[in-house]
Design a protein around this motif. Structure first.
Motif, PDB file in Angstrom:
ATOM      1  N   ILE A 182      52.098  49.469  47.228  1.00  0.00           N
ATOM      2  CA  ILE A 182      51.126  50.667  47.582  1.00  0.00           C
ATOM      3  C   ILE A 182      50.118  50.277  48.339  1.00  0.00           C
ATOM      4  O   ILE A 182      49.587  50.982  49.068  1.00  0.00           O
ATOM      5  CB  ILE A 182      50.559  50.801  46.062  1.00  0.00           C
ATOM      6  N   SER A 183      49.520  48.966  48.305  1.00  0.00           N
ATOM      7  CA  SER A 183      48.496  48.705  49.310  1.00  0.00           C
ATOM      8  C   SER A 183      48.763  48.679  50.651  1.00  0.00           C
ATOM      9  O   SER A 183      48.002  48.981  51.535  1.00  0.00           O
ATOM     10  CB  SER A 183      48.021  47.335  48.662  1.00  0.00           C
ATOM     11  N   PHE A 184      49.965  48.239  50.959  1.00  0.00           N
ATOM     12  CA  PHE A 184      50.322  48.158  52.302  1.00  0.00           C
ATOM     13  C   PHE A 184      50.489  49.654  52.916  1.00  0.00           C
ATOM     14  O   PHE A 184      50.401  49.944  53.995  1.00  0.00           O
ATOM     15  CB  PHE A 184      51.751  47.296  52.590  1.00  0.00           C
ATOM     16  N   TRP A 195      32.969  41.711  37.783  1.00  0.00           N
ATOM     17  CA  TRP A 195      33.254  43.184  38.414  1.00  0.00           C
ATOM     18  C   TRP A 195      34.842  43.361  38.630  1.00  0.00           C
ATOM     19  O   TRP A 195      35.596  42.530  38.697  1.00  0.00           O
ATOM     20  CB  TRP A 195      32.543  43.420  39.813  1.00  0.00           C
ATOM     21  N   LEU A 196      35.295  44.698  38.513  1.00  0.00           N
ATOM     22  CA  LEU A 196      36.513  45.057  39.177  1.00  0.00           C
ATOM     23  C   LEU A 196      37.630  44.517  38.056  1.00  0.00           C
ATOM     24  O   LEU A 196      38.743  44.244  38.598  1.00  0.00           O
ATOM     25  CB  LEU A 196      36.696  44.722  40.322  1.00  0.00           C
ATOM     26  N   GLY A 197      37.447  44.134  36.761  1.00  0.00           N
ATOM     27  CA  GLY A 197      38.304  43.483  35.948  1.00  0.00           C
ATOM     28  C   GLY A 197      38.259  42.090  36.040  1.00  0.00           C
ATOM     29  O   GLY A 197      39.092  41.509  35.219  1.00  0.00           O
ATOM     30  N   ALA A 198      37.476  41.480  36.802  1.00  0.00           N
ATOM     31  CA  ALA A 198      37.325  39.936  37.011  1.00  0.00           C
ATOM     32  C   ALA A 198      36.893  39.570  35.626  1.00  0.00           C
ATOM     33  O   ALA A 198      35.869  39.736  34.959  1.00  0.00           O
ATOM     34  CB  ALA A 198      36.833  39.533  38.134  1.00  0.00           C
ATOM     35  N   GLN A 199      37.705  38.024  35.001  1.00  0.00           N
ATOM     36  CA  GLN A 199      36.919  37.330  34.027  1.00  0.00           C
ATOM     37  C   GLN A 199      35.363  36.788  34.498  1.00  0.00           C
ATOM     38  O   GLN A 199      35.552  36.259  35.467  1.00  0.00           O
ATOM     39  CB  GLN A 199      37.899  36.174  33.540  1.00  0.00           C
ATOM     40  N   ILE A 233      40.713  44.493  43.282  1.00  0.00           N
ATOM     41  CA  ILE A 233      41.388  46.040  43.174  1.00  0.00           C
ATOM     42  C   ILE A 233      42.852  45.905  43.170  1.00  0.00           C
ATOM     43  O   ILE A 233      43.218  46.627  42.230  1.00  0.00           O
ATOM     44  CB  ILE A 233      40.864  46.665  44.412  1.00  0.00           C
ATOM     45  N   ASN A 234      43.456  44.975  43.846  1.00  0.00           N
ATOM     46  CA  ASN A 234      44.828  44.885  43.923  1.00  0.00           C
ATOM     47  C   ASN A 234      45.456  44.518  42.609  1.00  0.00           C
ATOM     48  O   ASN A 234      46.582  44.753  42.098  1.00  0.00           O
ATOM     49  CB  ASN A 234      45.438  44.318  45.096  1.00  0.00           C
ATOM     50  N   SER A 235      44.728  43.383  42.109  1.00  0.00           N
ATOM     51  CA  SER A 235      45.147  42.849  40.691  1.00  0.00           C
ATOM     52  C   SER A 235      44.876  43.988  39.531  1.00  0.00           C
ATOM     53  O   SER A 235      45.712  43.808  38.638  1.00  0.00           O
ATOM     54  CB  SER A 235      43.978  41.626  40.490  1.00  0.00           C
ATOM     55  N   ARG A 236      43.948  44.940  39.731  1.00  0.00           N
ATOM     56  CA  ARG A 236      43.626  45.873  38.630  1.00  0.00           C
ATOM     57  C   ARG A 236      45.084  46.905  38.748  1.00  0.00           C
ATOM     58  O   ARG A 236      45.443  47.298  37.979  1.00  0.00           O
ATOM     59  CB  ARG A 236      42.480  46.428  38.867  1.00  0.00           C
ATOM     60  N   TRP A 277      39.790  55.756  40.137  1.00  0.00           N
ATOM     61  CA  TRP A 277      40.013  56.372  41.528  1.00  0.00           C
ATOM     62  C   TRP A 277      40.081  55.209  42.587  1.00  0.00           C
ATOM     63  O   TRP A 277      40.598  55.133  43.516  1.00  0.00           O
ATOM     64  CB  TRP A 277      38.976  57.227  42.080  1.00  0.00           C
ATOM     65  N   TRP A 278      39.395  54.022  42.405  1.00  0.00           N
ATOM     66  CA  TRP A 278      39.062  52.872  43.177  1.00  0.00           C
ATOM     67  C   TRP A 278      40.593  52.119  43.506  1.00  0.00           C
ATOM     68  O   TRP A 278      40.415  51.319  44.221  1.00  0.00           O
ATOM     69  CB  TRP A 278      37.995  51.901  43.182  1.00  0.00           C
ATOM     70  N   ILE A 279      41.224  52.411  42.592  1.00  0.00           N
ATOM     71  CA  ILE A 279      42.655  51.376  42.546  1.00  0.00           C
ATOM     72  C   ILE A 279      43.321  51.634  43.829  1.00  0.00           C
ATOM     73  O   ILE A 279      44.178  50.872  44.298  1.00  0.00           O
ATOM     74  CB  ILE A 279      43.653  51.557  41.510  1.00  0.00           C
TER      75      ILE A 279
END
Length: 321
Positions: free
Chosen positions: A51-53, A292-296, A34-37, A244-246
């Motif tokens: 943002i995550s912190f 999933w979630l944009g991963a290769q 998620i944080n990579s996206r 929304w999940w970012i």
């Protein structure tokens, strides 16, 4: 549902603890993805970490207020405790930002596994020397053997070549610096856990210790981003085109900390680490295999699964004996 299985109270409690540990462990590679996206959206790993912190800090504030624990820290803590008890948040920043940078280069599985190696190395050093106020545990031959088994598992998971994966030697050698960086971030994560554990004892609250860690990390990241990137530029994160999940990375990170805080007193550190590790690696491999979630998307080989079993066996030897 557990009641229908005819289990005793202790058996139901253990099954619930096992489920919590697996879910929380699974959440860590999800948080990294998620944080990579989010990094792609805001254009910077530092902004993504900030943002995550910040979201994680807000979530922990809500938990503290809901449980009536309050946010204040005793003034005597600042003068009577060692200076390093405030470093947990800084180490957390390095670990989280490092994972965001490593994820697109190593994939979900390796971004989980390489830090695990660093965590085990540092945790063994901390236990052996009693650093950061931790109980001292001598380095036995069984634990050394466990470390060797872990390295074998890492070799099978990370370095096994496969025609299906299409990995080339040139690419593998190019990844080595990033894999070593993953080990280094894992060592910092283990130090952070030991520091926050001591802080939790000092403050008589694991949740408050997690809040202090997140708060310190948030302040540090705001200052770093403001100076290094000449201002806080995160307007793109609020675009309606973003999923929304970012925004969930910080919440998942907070739940990971809270999950540790709940499980360790109940079932012990060793079993908690084993359960979390299984969840973390399973989550990383599943994200890689499904894309999933944009991963290769990368297929998982039988040798990698054997490597996962070796990793778990090695951690059991290190943590439970």
């Amino acid at each position: 549902m557990l009641d229908r299985l005819g289990l005793t109270h202790m058996e139901r409690f253990f099954m619930l603890s096992l489920l919590i540990g697996l879910v929380v462990g699974f959440g860590l590679p999800v948080q990294t993805a998620i944080n990579s996206r989010l990094r792609q959206v805001v254009g910077s790993p530092l902004r993504s970490s900030m943002i995550s912190f910040t979201v994680g800090t807000a979530f922990l504030i809500a938990v503290l207020l809901a449980t009536l624990q309050g946010l204040l820290i005793p003034v005597a803590t600042f003068s009577q405790q060692p200076w390093w008890i405030w470093l947990g948040g800084i180490l957390g920043v390095v670990y989280l930002t490092g994972n965001i940078i490593l994820f697109p280069r190593l994939g979900a599985a390796q971004t989980v596994i390489m830090p695990v190696v660093g965590q085990l190395i540092m945790s063994m050093l901390i236990d052996n020397f009693g650093w950061f106020g931790s109980p001292q545990h001598a380095l036995t031959w069984i634990r050394v053997a466990g470390g060797i088994v872990v390295l074998v598992g890492v070799f099978l998971v990370v370095f096994t070549t496969s025609a299906r994966n299409g990995l080339q030697k040139t690419r593998s050698s190019f990844l080595l610096p990033w894999q070593l960086a993953g080990i280094a971030t894992g060592m910092m994560s283990a130090a952070q856990a030991a520091i926050n554990g001591h802080l939790g004892v000092v403050l008589h609250s694991a949740v408050k210790a997690a809040f202090v860690s997140f708060f310190v990390g948030t302040v540090a990241l705001i200052l770093i981003v403001a100076i290094a990137e000449r201002g806080i530029h995160i307007r793109s994160a609020f675009s309606k085109n973003n999923p929304w999940w970012i925004w969930l990375g910080g919440v998942i990170g907070s739940l990971f900390v809270l999950g540790n805080a709940y499980l360790v007193p109940e079932i012990g550190t060793g079993l908690t680490v084993v359960i979390l590790l299984f969840g973390m690696i399973s989550g990383g491999l599943l994200i890689d295999s499904r894309g999933w979630l944009g991963a290769q998307r990368v297929s998982v080989t039988p040798m990698q699964l054997i490597g996962v079993l070796a990793l778990i066996c090695g951690v059991v030897l290190i943590k439970l004996f």
